[in-house]
Design a protein around this motif. Structure first.
Motif, PDB file in Angstrom:
ATOM      1  N   ARG A   1       3.297  60.827  18.821  1.00  0.00           N
ATOM      2  CA  ARG A   1       2.438  61.260  19.925  1.00  0.00           C
ATOM      3  C   ARG A   1       1.484  62.379  19.510  1.00  0.00           C
ATOM      4  NH1 ARG A   1       3.701  61.306  25.142  1.00  0.00           N
ATOM      5  NH2 ARG A   1       1.518  61.849  25.303  1.00  0.00           N
ATOM      6  N   TYR A   2       1.992  63.318  18.735  1.00  0.00           N
ATOM      7  CA  TYR A   2       1.222  64.521  18.400  1.00  0.00           C
ATOM      8  C   TYR A   2       1.282  64.744  16.887  1.00  0.00           C
ATOM      9  CZ  TYR A   2       2.263  64.947  23.356  1.00  0.00           C
ATOM     10  OH  TYR A   2       2.416  64.688  24.689  1.00  0.00           O
ATOM     11  N   LEU A   3       0.589  63.893  16.168  1.00  0.00           N
ATOM     12  CA  LEU A   3       0.694  63.878  14.717  1.00  0.00           C
ATOM     13  C   LEU A   3       0.210  65.179  14.095  1.00  0.00           C
ATOM     14  CD1 LEU A   3       1.533  62.093  12.385  1.00  0.00           C
ATOM     15  CD2 LEU A   3      -0.782  61.158  12.306  1.00  0.00           C
ATOM     16  N   GLU A   4      -0.812  65.823  14.679  1.00  0.00           N
ATOM     17  CA  GLU A   4      -1.312  67.076  14.121  1.00  0.00           C
ATOM     18  C   GLU A   4      -0.244  68.163  14.184  1.00  0.00           C
ATOM     19  OE1 GLU A   4      -4.206  67.327  12.518  1.00  0.00           O
ATOM     20  OE2 GLU A   4      -4.301  65.182  12.905  1.00  0.00           O
ATOM     21  N   GLU A   5       0.433  68.265  15.316  1.00  0.00           N
ATOM     22  CA  GLU A   5       1.492  69.274  15.437  1.00  0.00           C
ATOM     23  C   GLU A   5       2.691  68.930  14.548  1.00  0.00           C
ATOM     24  OE1 GLU A   5      -1.108  69.992  18.857  1.00  0.00           O
ATOM     25  OE2 GLU A   5      -0.337  68.208  17.867  1.00  0.00           O
ATOM     26  N   PHE A   6       2.960  67.627  14.404  1.00  0.00           N
ATOM     27  CA  PHE A   6       4.059  67.230  13.520  1.00  0.00           C
ATOM     28  C   PHE A   6       3.750  67.641  12.081  1.00  0.00           C
ATOM     29  CE2 PHE A   6       6.013  64.156  10.638  1.00  0.00           C
ATOM     30  CZ  PHE A   6       7.354  64.275  11.006  1.00  0.00           C
ATOM     31  N   ARG A   7       2.512  67.460  11.654  1.00  0.00           N
ATOM     32  CA  ARG A   7       2.137  67.858  10.301  1.00  0.00           C
ATOM     33  C   ARG A   7       2.153  69.375  10.149  1.00  0.00           C
ATOM     34  NH1 ARG A   7      -2.274  63.096   9.600  1.00  0.00           N
ATOM     35  NH2 ARG A   7      -0.912  61.664   8.471  1.00  0.00           N
ATOM     36  N   LEU A   8       1.755  70.066  11.201  1.00  0.00           N
ATOM     37  CA  LEU A   8       1.821  71.525  11.175  1.00  0.00           C
ATOM     38  C   LEU A   8       3.270  71.972  10.936  1.00  0.00           C
ATOM     39  CD1 LEU A   8       0.552  74.358  11.730  1.00  0.00           C
ATOM     40  CD2 LEU A   8       1.095  73.971  14.159  1.00  0.00           C
ATOM     41  N   LEU A   9       4.191  71.349  11.632  1.00  0.00           N
ATOM     42  CA  LEU A   9       5.606  71.679  11.496  1.00  0.00           C
ATOM     43  C   LEU A   9       6.100  71.382  10.076  1.00  0.00           C
ATOM     44  CD1 LEU A   9       7.751  72.681  13.606  1.00  0.00           C
ATOM     45  CD2 LEU A   9       8.527  70.315  13.737  1.00  0.00           C
ATOM     46  N   SER A  10       5.670  70.247   9.535  1.00  0.00           N
ATOM     47  CA  SER A  10       6.176  69.821   8.224  1.00  0.00           C
ATOM     48  C   SER A  10       5.601  70.636   7.078  1.00  0.00           C
ATOM     49  CB  SER A  10       5.875  68.342   8.009  1.00  0.00           C
ATOM     50  OG  SER A  10       4.476  68.123   7.946  1.00  0.00           O
ATOM     51  N   GLN A  11       4.448  71.262   7.286  1.00  0.00           N
ATOM     52  CA  GLN A  11       3.787  71.986   6.199  1.00  0.00           C
ATOM     53  C   GLN A  11       4.226  73.443   6.095  1.00  0.00           C
ATOM     54  OE1 GLN A  11      -0.300  71.324   7.241  1.00  0.00           O
ATOM     55  NE2 GLN A  11      -0.289  69.179   6.576  1.00  0.00           N
ATOM     56  N   GLN A  12       5.049  73.893   7.035  1.00  0.00           N
ATOM     57  CA  GLN A  12       5.437  75.301   7.050  1.00  0.00           C
ATOM     58  C   GLN A  12       6.734  75.522   6.286  1.00  0.00           C
ATOM     59  OE1 GLN A  12       5.415  76.391  11.230  1.00  0.00           O
ATOM     60  NE2 GLN A  12       3.293  77.046  11.051  1.00  0.00           N
ATOM     61  N   SER A  13       6.967  76.771   5.934  1.00  0.00           N
ATOM     62  CA  SER A  13       8.224  77.141   5.311  1.00  0.00           C
ATOM     63  C   SER A  13       9.327  77.119   6.363  1.00  0.00           C
ATOM     64  CB  SER A  13       8.117  78.541   4.703  1.00  0.00           C
ATOM     65  OG  SER A  13       7.956  79.502   5.745  1.00  0.00           O
ATOM     66  N   SER A  14      10.560  77.186   5.913  1.00  0.00           N
ATOM     67  CA  SER A  14      11.692  77.134   6.853  1.00  0.00           C
ATOM     68  C   SER A  14      11.617  78.267   7.860  1.00  0.00           C
ATOM     69  CB  SER A  14      13.009  77.194   6.085  1.00  0.00           C
ATOM     70  OG  SER A  14      13.154  76.059   5.260  1.00  0.00           O
ATOM     71  N   ALA A  15      11.296  79.476   7.403  1.00  0.00           N
ATOM     72  CA  ALA A  15      11.229  80.625   8.303  1.00  0.00           C
ATOM     73  C   ALA A  15      10.097  80.463   9.310  1.00  0.00           C
ATOM     74  CB  ALA A  15      11.049  81.912   7.499  1.00  0.00           C
ATOM     75  N   GLU A  16       8.935  80.004   8.820  1.00  0.00           N
ATOM     76  CA  GLU A  16       7.798  79.797   9.725  1.00  0.00           C
ATOM     77  C   GLU A  16       8.110  78.707  10.742  1.00  0.00           C
ATOM     78  OE1 GLU A  16       4.025  80.855   6.774  1.00  0.00           O
ATOM     79  OE2 GLU A  16       4.941  78.853   6.724  1.00  0.00           O
TER      80      GLU A  16
ATOM     81  N   THR B   1      11.078  77.843  11.920  1.00  0.00           N
ATOM     82  CA  THR B   1      12.031  78.372  12.908  1.00  0.00           C
ATOM     83  C   THR B   1      11.303  79.191  13.959  1.00  0.00           C
ATOM     84  OG1 THR B   1      13.818  78.411  11.282  1.00  0.00           O
ATOM     85  CG2 THR B   1      14.058  79.831  13.213  1.00  0.00           C
ATOM     86  N   ALA B   2      10.381  80.031  13.511  1.00  0.00           N
ATOM     87  CA  ALA B   2       9.624  80.867  14.450  1.00  0.00           C
ATOM     88  C   ALA B   2       8.733  80.017  15.349  1.00  0.00           C
ATOM     89  CB  ALA B   2       8.789  81.887  13.681  1.00  0.00           C
ATOM     90  N   LEU B   3       8.086  78.999  14.774  1.00  0.00           N
ATOM     91  CA  LEU B   3       7.204  78.146  15.565  1.00  0.00           C
ATOM     92  C   LEU B   3       7.985  77.408  16.651  1.00  0.00           C
ATOM     93  CD1 LEU B   3       4.545  76.754  16.213  1.00  0.00           C
ATOM     94  CD2 LEU B   3       5.009  75.111  14.368  1.00  0.00           C
ATOM     95  N   ILE B   4       9.133  76.843  16.307  1.00  0.00           N
ATOM     96  CA  ILE B   4       9.928  76.108  17.294  1.00  0.00           C
ATOM     97  C   ILE B   4      10.349  77.031  18.425  1.00  0.00           C
ATOM     98  CG2 ILE B   4      12.149  74.974  17.658  1.00  0.00           C
ATOM     99  CD1 ILE B   4      11.821  73.718  14.874  1.00  0.00           C
ATOM    100  N   ALA B   5      10.775  78.247  18.075  1.00  0.00           N
ATOM    101  CA  ALA B   5      11.200  79.205  19.101  1.00  0.00           C
ATOM    102  C   ALA B   5      10.032  79.563  20.020  1.00  0.00           C
ATOM    103  CB  ALA B   5      11.765  80.450  18.427  1.00  0.00           C
ATOM    104  N   ASP B   6       8.867  79.873  19.427  1.00  0.00           N
ATOM    105  CA  ASP B   6       7.692  80.223  20.249  1.00  0.00           C
ATOM    106  C   ASP B   6       7.252  79.038  21.105  1.00  0.00           C
ATOM    107  OD1 ASP B   6       7.722  82.684  19.089  1.00  0.00           O
ATOM    108  OD2 ASP B   6       6.112  82.248  17.645  1.00  0.00           O
ATOM    109  N   TRP B   7       7.307  77.858  20.545  1.00  0.00           N
ATOM    110  CA  TRP B   7       6.885  76.629  21.223  1.00  0.00           C
ATOM    111  C   TRP B   7       7.735  76.404  22.474  1.00  0.00           C
ATOM    112  CZ3 TRP B   7       5.813  71.942  17.480  1.00  0.00           C
ATOM    113  CH2 TRP B   7       4.912  71.055  18.084  1.00  0.00           C
ATOM    114  N   GLU B   8       9.043  76.515  22.325  1.00  0.00           N
ATOM    115  CA  GLU B   8       9.945  76.246  23.451  1.00  0.00           C
ATOM    116  C   GLU B   8       9.898  77.364  24.489  1.00  0.00           C
ATOM    117  OE1 GLU B   8      13.810  75.204  21.951  1.00  0.00           O
ATOM    118  OE2 GLU B   8      13.124  73.212  21.315  1.00  0.00           O
TER     119      GLU B   8
ATOM    120  N   GLN C   1       1.126  80.521  24.268  1.00  0.00           N
ATOM    121  CA  GLN C   1       0.938  79.264  23.568  1.00  0.00           C
ATOM    122  C   GLN C   1       0.750  79.522  22.085  1.00  0.00           C
ATOM    123  OE1 GLN C   1      -2.176  76.882  25.257  1.00  0.00           O
ATOM    124  NE2 GLN C   1      -2.195  75.387  23.587  1.00  0.00           N
ATOM    125  N   PRO C   2       1.550  78.875  21.229  1.00  0.00           N
ATOM    126  CA  PRO C   2       1.419  79.102  19.786  1.00  0.00           C
ATOM    127  C   PRO C   2       0.057  78.629  19.267  1.00  0.00           C
ATOM    128  CG  PRO C   2       3.503  78.029  20.316  1.00  0.00           C
ATOM    129  CD  PRO C   2       2.657  77.974  21.546  1.00  0.00           C
TER     130      PRO C   2
END
Length: 602
Positions: free
Chosen positions: A398-413, A415-422, A431-432
Motif C-alpha cells: 500500500r505504501y511502498l515509499e514508507e516501506f522503503r524508508l523503514l527498510s533503509q534505516q538502521s535498527s535504532a532509527e 525503532t524510533a520511527l515505529i514508535a513516533d509513527w504509532e 507526524q514523522p
C-alpha cells in the motif's frame, strides 16, 4: 522454480489456531456466487430472454479482475434452465490467429444453432430444410476462409480438395434453396437470410451469445467481434452479452481507427451496439471481507458442499438486507466459517483499503503473495507472528515509499520511527518526517509493532528477496492506462493533456501511473516522451519525484540515454547523480549529467 513450489503452499497459523491454512488461489472465474452477483445475473437473464428488446446487446462492465466472467457464468446457469433459449459461449481471444475472425465467430453461432435444430422435435422434412439453409449460410462465410484452407493444406501436405472446391465454387446468384429463398455469393444478404431462418425455427425463443474476455483481445479481434454482432447477427430472436472493460474496448476501437477524433467516435460506436450497459460494483470493505471469508472457508475443506452453499446463501441474504458482516460465524465449525477465518478476512479487507485493491482477482493475488511470504518466513526459520507478517505486507504493497524508508534505516532509527509513527497515529505525537498522512490508519491498526523490532527486521530480510509490484492487484484500470499511454505519446500536446488528467487522480493512482511509465521505458524505441513526462509530473507534484527517480535510475535505461535526454532530467538530481556514478556509460551522457547538476534549478 518458486512458482512450482508455491503451488503446494499454504499459510498455517501455529499454536492454538493450528490447522488454519490460506491456500493459493487460481485466477479462474468462480461457478459459485461468492460476490453477490446473482441479482445482476437475474436482471441480465430476464432482459435477454424477454421479448421487450429484440435484438438486444447487454454489456457487463468492470475493470480488470472485477468478476465479469463469474457474472457471465451465473447468467449462463440461469439461461440454461430455460428450454427455449440456446446459449452460445464465445471467447474471441481463442481464435485471434484465425484467418477470418468475423467468419469464425459467426460459424460458432451457426454450429450451436444447428446442434439444437438437429435434436429438436419437428417434422423430418422441416429439420432437413433448416439444416440445409444453415449450410447455405456457412457457405456465405466460407469465402473469407479460403486462405485458411490453403494454409492448412500446405502445413499438412494433405490438401482437402473437397473443402477447397466447396469454398472456391461460386453459387448461382438465383439458385433456389430448399426453403425457396435466393442464395447469394459471399456475405451479401447474409443478415436477411439469417433473419428469415430465425423466424422459422420452432421451439427456440432466443439465441443468447455470451462473449467473454473481449478485453483480452487485440484491436482487430475486438472490431471483428463487434462487426459480426452488429452487421450480421443482430436480428430478431438474437441477444448478446459482452463481458469486458468498457474503457479498454474503446481504447482498442480508437487504436483501430487511428483518427484524431477517434475517442468520441469510439464512445458512440459502443453506445450504438450496447443498449444496456451494466457495471459490476467495486467491492466495498464489507463485500471484500465476505469474499475473503468465503474463499478461506471453501478451501479449508471442513464443510460439506451443501453446508458451504448454505453459508453462501446466508451471506447473499444478509447482503441484500444490508446486514454487515455478511458472513457470520456458525453455531459450530461444522456448519459455518471458523472464527480465525472471520478475523483474518476482516483485517485483510480493512488493510487493503483503496478501491483499486478490492477486485476479486486482486484479493486472490494478495492471498497468494501473502502465502508465499509466510512460507519463505517459515522455511527460513524466522519466528514471525502471522498478524505482524500481514501488517508489514500491507505496508509494502500500500505504501511502498514508507516501506522503503523503514527498510533503509538502521535498527535504532527504525525503532524510533515505529514508535513516533504509532504515537502520531494515536494522536499523541507529531507526524514523522517523510511519512504521508494516509498511512495513519495503517500505523494505528492491530498489532502494534513497538517492541517487535526483531520481527520487523526478519520480515525486511525476507521481503528483500522478492520484488514488490504495486500493479499486481490490478490497479492499472482502463482509465489509468489511457493516461499512461497519453504520457508516453510522441505528441507534446497529448502528453500535456494527460498530465492535466493525472493531477485529478488520487495519490495512490498517481503513483501507479508513474510506476507504469517506468515499465514503458523498456518498450519504446524512443524513451524521450516518457522521460519528458516523468520530469514534468515530478516538477508539478514533488510527491512523485522519488518514485520517478527510482523508475529512471536503472543502469539498463542509462545505456539508452543520449546527451539531449539528460537535459530533461534537471529536476531529478538523484537520477543525475546515479548516471554519474554508473560505470561504462557514454562519456558525453555523464558529462551532460555533471553539467545539469551544476546548473541552477529551473
Amino acid at each position: 522454480m518458486l512458482l512450482v513450489i508455491a503451488m503446494e503452499l499454504s499459510v498455517t497459523i501455529p499454536g492454538p489456531q493450528a490447522g488454519f491454512a490460506v491456500p493459493l488461489f487460481d485466477d479462474n472465474p468462480s461457478v459459485d456466487d461468492l460476490l453477490g452477483f446473482d441479482t445482476v445475473a437475474e436482471v441480465v437473464a430476464r432482459v435477454v430472454s424477454a421479448g421487450g428488446l429484440d435484438p438486444v446487446t447487454v454489456g457487463i462492465h468492470s475493470a480488470w479482475g472485477g468478476g465479469k466472467s463469474t457474472a457471465l457464468n451465473l447468467v449462463a446457469n440461469r439461461l440454461g434452465r430455460i428450454g427455449s433459449v440456446v446459449v452460445v459461449r464465445i471467447d474471441p481471444w481463442e481464435f485471434e490467429n484465425a484467418e477470418d475472425l468475423r467468419g469464425t465467430l459467426i460459424a460458432q453461432v451457426l454450429d450451436e444453432l444447428q446442434s439444437r435444430v438437429a435434436s429438436a422435435e419437428m417434422e423430418p422434412s422441416k429439420r432437413r430444410q433448416l439444416v440445409n439453409r444453415l449450410g447455405d449460410l456457412r457457405r456465405r462465410i466460407a469465402w473469407g476462409r479460403v486462405a485458411g484452407v490453403l494454409v492448412s493444406s500446405a502445413v499438412t501436405l494433405s490438401p482437402n480438395f473437397a473443402e477447397l472446391l466447396d469454398a472456391l465454387t461460386p453459387q448461382p446468384k438465383e439458385e433456389e434453396s430448399d426453403a425457396g429463398t435466393a442464395s447469394s455469393q459471399g456475405m451479401a444478404g447474409f443478415r436477411l437470410a439469417f433473419e428469415q431462418l430465425m423466424g422459422e425455427v420452432d421451439g427456440i425463443e432466443k439465441v443468447v451469445v455470451l462473449v467473454d474476455d473481449l478485453d483480452r483481445c487485440l484491436p482487430p479481434t475486438i472490431m471483428a467481434t463487434l462487426e459480426a454482432i452488429k452487421l450480421f447477427l443482430s436480428v430478431r430472436r438474437m441477444a448478446f452479452v459482452l463481458a469486458a472493460d468498457e474503457d479498454l474496448i474503446r481504447e482498442a476501437i480508437g487504436v483501430h481507427l487511428e483518427g484524431a477524433s477517434r475517442g468520441g467516435f469510439a464512445k458512440l460506436y459502443t453506445e450504438k451496439i450496447i443498449q444496456l450497459p451494466i457495471s459490476l460494483p467495486v467491492l466495498s470493505v464489507e463485500q471484500a471481507e465476505a469474499y475473503i471469508t468465503l474463499l478461506l472457508c471453501k478451501n479449508a475443506g471442513h464443510l460439506t458442499t451443501q453446508a458451504f452453499q448454505d453459508v453462501v446463501n446466508a451471506a447473499n441474504e444478509r447482503r441484500l438486507q444490508g446486514k454487515a458482516p455478511y458472513v457470520a460465524a456458525g453455531e459450530n465449525e461444522s456448519d459455518g466459517p471458523r472464527v480465525e477465518h472471520l478475523v483474518m478476512a476482516a483485517r485483510i479487507a480493512a488493510g487493503l483499503g483503496a478501491d483499486v485493491w478490492r477486485s476479486p482477482r486482486a484479493i486472490k493475488r494478495f492471498l497468494n503473495a501473502f502465502a508465499v511470504r509466510e512460507h519463505l518466513t517459515r522455511t527460513s526459520g524466522a519466528q514471525l507472528e502471522l498478524e505482524v507478517l500481514l501488517k508489514l505486507y500491507l505496508l509494502e504493497i500500500r505504501y511502498l515509499e514508507e516501506f522503503r524508508l523503514l527498510s533503509q534505516q538502521s535498527s535504532a532509527e527504525r525503532t524510533a520511527l515505529i514508535a513516533d509513527w504509532e504515537r502520531w497515529a494515536s494522536d499523541d505525537g507529531d507526524q514523522p518526517q517523510d511519512v504521508r498522512e494516509e498511512t495513519k490508519a495503517w500505523a494505528a491498526s492491530h498489532p502494534s509493532l513497538a517492541g517487535l523490532e526483531a520481527q520487523v527486521e526478519r520480515y525486511l530480510s525476507i521481503a528483500a528477496t522478492l520484488l514488490s509490484d504495486v500493479r499486481f492487484g490490478g490497479a492499472v484500470t482502463g482509465a489509468l492506462m489511457r493516461i499512461i499511454e497519453g504520457l508516453a505519446d510522441a505528441s507534446e500536446a497529448t502528453r500535456n493533456a494527460a498530465a492535466q488528467e493525472l493531477k485529478e487522480l488520487e495519490s495512490a493512482d498517481r503513483q501507479v501511473v508513474v510506476q507504469s511509465l517506468g515499465i514503458q521505458l523498456s518498450r519504446l524505441a524512443d524513451p524521450e516522451p516518457v522521460i519528458w513526462s516523468l520530469s514534468t509530473v515530478s516538477q508539478a507534484d514533488p510527491d512523485l519525484a522519488d518514485t520517478a527517480s527510482r523508475v529512471l535510475s536503472q543502469p539498463t535505461f542509462f545505456r539508452r540515454l543520449e546527451p539531449h535526454h539528460v537535459v530533461l532530467l534537471g529536476v531529478l538530481p538523484d537520477v543525475l547523480r546515479a548516471i554519474i556514478g554508473t560505470e561504462g556509460l557514454d562519456p558525453d551522457v555523464v558529462e551532460a549529467a555533471r553539467a545539469e547538476l551544476t546548473e541552477p534549478p529551473r
